[in-house]
Structure formats: structure tokens, C-alpha cells
Design an enzyme around this catalytic site. Structure first.
Site, mmCIF file in Angstrom:
data_model
loop_
_atom_site.group_PDB
_atom_site.id
_atom_site.type_symbol
_atom_site.label_atom_id
_atom_site.label_comp_id
_atom_site.label_asym_id
_atom_site.label_seq_id
_atom_site.Cartn_x
_atom_site.Cartn_y
_atom_site.Cartn_z
ATOM 1 N N ARG A 198 32.276 40.766 40.537
ATOM 2 C CA ARG A 198 31.840 41.662 39.467
ATOM 3 C C ARG A 198 30.853 42.663 40.065
ATOM 4 O O ARG A 198 30.186 42.374 41.058
ATOM 5 C CB ARG A 198 31.176 40.870 38.335
ATOM 6 N N LYS A 221 28.230 34.597 36.802
ATOM 7 C CA LYS A 221 28.379 34.376 35.365
ATOM 8 C C LYS A 221 28.484 32.892 35.044
ATOM 9 O O LYS A 221 27.938 32.418 34.049
ATOM 10 C CB LYS A 221 29.616 35.122 34.863
ATOM 11 N N HIS A 277 34.777 46.902 35.892
ATOM 12 C CA HIS A 277 35.610 45.692 35.912
ATOM 13 C C HIS A 277 37.019 45.976 36.418
ATOM 14 O O HIS A 277 37.744 45.051 36.791
ATOM 15 C CB HIS A 277 35.658 45.063 34.520
ATOM 16 N N ARG A 280 37.616 44.522 39.813
ATOM 17 C CA ARG A 280 37.935 43.085 39.845
ATOM 18 C C ARG A 280 39.413 42.866 39.508
ATOM 19 O O ARG A 280 40.101 42.074 40.162
ATOM 20 C CB ARG A 280 37.023 42.355 38.852
ATOM 21 N N HIS A 303 36.822 31.510 38.372
ATOM 22 C CA HIS A 303 37.221 31.076 37.035
ATOM 23 C C HIS A 303 37.084 29.563 36.913
ATOM 24 O O HIS A 303 37.502 28.823 37.804
ATOM 25 C CB HIS A 303 38.670 31.484 36.754
ATOM 26 N N TYR A 312 47.280 37.084 35.846
ATOM 27 C CA TYR A 312 47.771 37.891 36.963
ATOM 28 C C TYR A 312 49.057 37.330 37.571
ATOM 29 O O TYR A 312 49.616 37.922 38.489
ATOM 30 C CB TYR A 312 46.696 37.959 38.057
#
Length: 335
Positions: A198, A221, A277, A280, A303, A312
């Protein structure tokens, strides 16, 4: 309690726990039987808690939110921000008494929010925040009732199309960043494109985070540390960049606005609500298009589960290729 003579016998109509408690009605042949049963009901109030009306919880919703923040929220990375959002929502709902806060209270509030133009995603987050307050307070022993929002379903949100930059757009964007006045933006963008980080993660890097051709991302995050390998060329570029700047231990100075200006100059059209973003998304999209492993991508992006990363998967070269070979139309063509 009362005993009345009726056509069918002697009726006992009683609430042994008092007003608001469970009501009992039973008919007997004789008045003596009715009185005996009434007396037995009265004894249950003191002997069995279930016969007693539930005690009121007269605390305000804001007090519960304060308790949550003191005992749990203050230790979360985004706790202060979540606390602020919860207090605003609480005020908008009129700060109801705790035991009068119901699912309908929140349902009415979120309907008003949607009517005011607030996105369903934002309303869902507020729902999740408030639901977690009651869950955590139950675990802490600060809330003895059920969670009033436990059964309320969130809105289904239409999944947004993921956009990413083409190789030509990447080249144009880096050229614009390189030619801009801010000397940090281009290098931050390169880090994002090379690692899937990020913008904030890359922008806050320090010299100590670059070791052995790896970049360590802390303060993420998820709160977990990630180590992403990079080529020796980018490693040297980062070290050289740091030597030329006066940013202390930090590799970069703030440069978000410089990226926004470069996007405008390059005439690249992005989806609403998407800016840095896109870098990313671009990393993840090109990673899969080039034959990358979905599990490696999950770890690279940080994640917590594979669900987010699977967005994706359709970009993989062999994604659903059996559809082309096995559909009935192809059989007609072969025939």
C-alpha cells in the site's frame, strides 16, 4: 395476582415475578386448589431466578462504547478511529438507553444513512463495529444480554471492477512522477509496483527496513510484518535515493499529492475512490497474468485469507480454459 370465579372454575391469573415477567393462567375446580397453586407460584420468585423479571440496564449506549474502548478498542491499531465513528453513530441514534437499543434502532439509523447518500460499504462497517462492541463486552462480562445486532444481515455490496495499469500506462506514470517536483513519489511508486505494498506502507519505510534484497513492511493494515524480496537493482536505487535526501531514517518524505498530480497530468482514468491503490491492483494483476501462484500472491499482499486474493484469479493464463475446450459449441465446430 388474582383469583376469579368463572363458568369453567376458579381462574388464577398471575405474574409471580412482577410487572414485565412471565404471566401464568390456570383454571381449577375449587377455590382451595387455586389458592394453593397461587401460593406455590409466589415461592418460585425467591427460589428460581427465571421467574423474576430481567433487571433494567439503564446505562447509555455511549457508556458501553466507552467501556469497549477502555478495555479493548484502545489496544487496536485503528481503535481510536473506530471509537470516533462509533460515538458519531451513537449520537445520530440519540444515544439510547442500553437495554432499549434494539435491532430496529440500528435498522432505522442505517436506512437514514443510505437515504443521505452514504455508501452501503460504510454502513456495513458501522454495523460490524457496533456488533463487535456487544460481542466483546459479553466476553468481558460487561454485557449479560444477547447481542441486539447478532441476527441483522449486512447489505450485499456489488463487487467493483478491479482496474490496473497497462505496461504503457506504468511507463507514462513513472515518467510523469520522475519529471515532477517531488523527488520521492516516483520511488515510492516503484516500491508499490515491485511489492504490492500500500502507498502508506511504502511511504513510511525507513533505511533499516531494506536488508539482503528484501523490504520489511511493518505497521501494516493487518498488524503483521511482511518481508518481500526485491531485485538488487531496486535495493541499490533505494539506498542511493536515501543518501541524496534529508529525511533522517525515513526513506521518503510525504508525497501522496504528487502522485495525484501525476495521474492528472498523465490523463490516466481511474475508478472513483481509487488512486494510489491502483498500484497494488497493478502488481497483483500483472503477477497473475505472468503465471504467478495465487498463494504466493496472498502472502505478498498480506491478506488474512484467500478470499480477497481470489479476486485476481481470473487473470491467470489458464483460468477456466477448460470452458473453451469443453463447451457444447466447440463440439459442434469439431464435428
Amino acid at each position: 395476582m388474582s383469583i376469579k370465579k368463572t363458568d369453567s372454575g376458579w381462574l388464577v391469573d398471575a405474574q409471580p415475578g412482577g410487572r414485565g415477567s412471565k404471566r401464568f393462567r390456570k383454571t381449577f375446580k375449587t377455590q382451595a386448589e387455586a389458592k394453593a397453586w397461587e401460593a406455590w407460584l409466589k415461592t418460585q420468585v425467591t427460589q428460581n431466578a427465571k421467574w423474576q423479571p430481567e433487571k433494567r440496564d439503564t446505562r447509555k449506549l455511549s457508556e458501553l462504547i466507552d467501556l469497549w474502548y477502555t478495555h479493548h478498542g484502545s489496544g487496536l491499531k485503528a481503535g481510536a478511529n473506530t471509537y470516533s465513528r462509533l460515538k458519531l453513530a451513537c449520537a445520530a441514534m440519540g444515544n439510547p438507553v442500553a437495554d432499549r437499543f434494539t435491532v430496529n434502532t440500528f435498522a432505522t439509523y442505517r436506512t437514514d444513512r443510505l437515504a443521505a447518500g452514504i455508501a452501503p460499504n460504510s454502513v456495513n462497517r458501522e454495523h460490524a463495529y457496533l456488533r463487535s462492541v456487544f460481542n466483546e463486552l459479553r466476553r468481558l462480562g460487561q454485557w449479560g444480554r444477547s447481542n441486539p445486532l447478532a441476527e441483522l444481515r449486512q447489505f450485499k455490496v456489488q463487487e467493483r471492477e478491479l482496474s490496473y495499469l497497462t505496461v504503457d500506462q506504468i511507463h507514462d506514470l513513472l515518467s510523469e512522477l520522475q519529471g515532477g517536483k517531488n523527488r520521492h513519489a516516483a520511488m515510492v511508486a516503484r516500491v508499490c509496483l515491485a511489492t504490492g505494498a500500500r502507498w502508506s506502507e511504502a511511504e513510511n519505510l525507513e533505511a533499516r527496513h531494506i536488508r539482503n534484497d528484501q523490504i520489511q513492511f511493518a505497521g501494516t493494515k493487518s498488524g503483521k510484518v511482511r518481508f518481500i524480496p526485491v531485485g538488487p537493482e531496486l535495493t541499490e536505487q533505494l539506498k542511493s535515493h536515501h543518501l541524496k535526501t534529508e529525511t533522517g531514517q525515513r526513506l521518503f518524505a510525504p508525497c501522496y499529492s504528487a502522485f495525484r498530480d501525476a495521474i492528472e497530468r498523465s490523463d490516466i482514468q481511474l475508478q472513483d475512490g481509487q488512486l494510489t491503490h491502483v498500484l497494488r491492483h497493478t502488481f497483483a494483476s500483472h503477477f497473475m497474468m505472468n503465471g504467478g501462484n495465487i498463494l504466493v500472491l496472498q502472502r505478498s499482499l498480506g491478506h488474512a485469507n484467500l478470499t480477497m486474493t481470489m479476486r485476481y484469479a481470473h487473470l491467470a493464463p489458464d483460468h477456466l480454459q477448460e470452458v473453451v475446450r469443453l463447451n457444447p459449441l466447440s463440439a459442434l465446430t469439431l464435428g
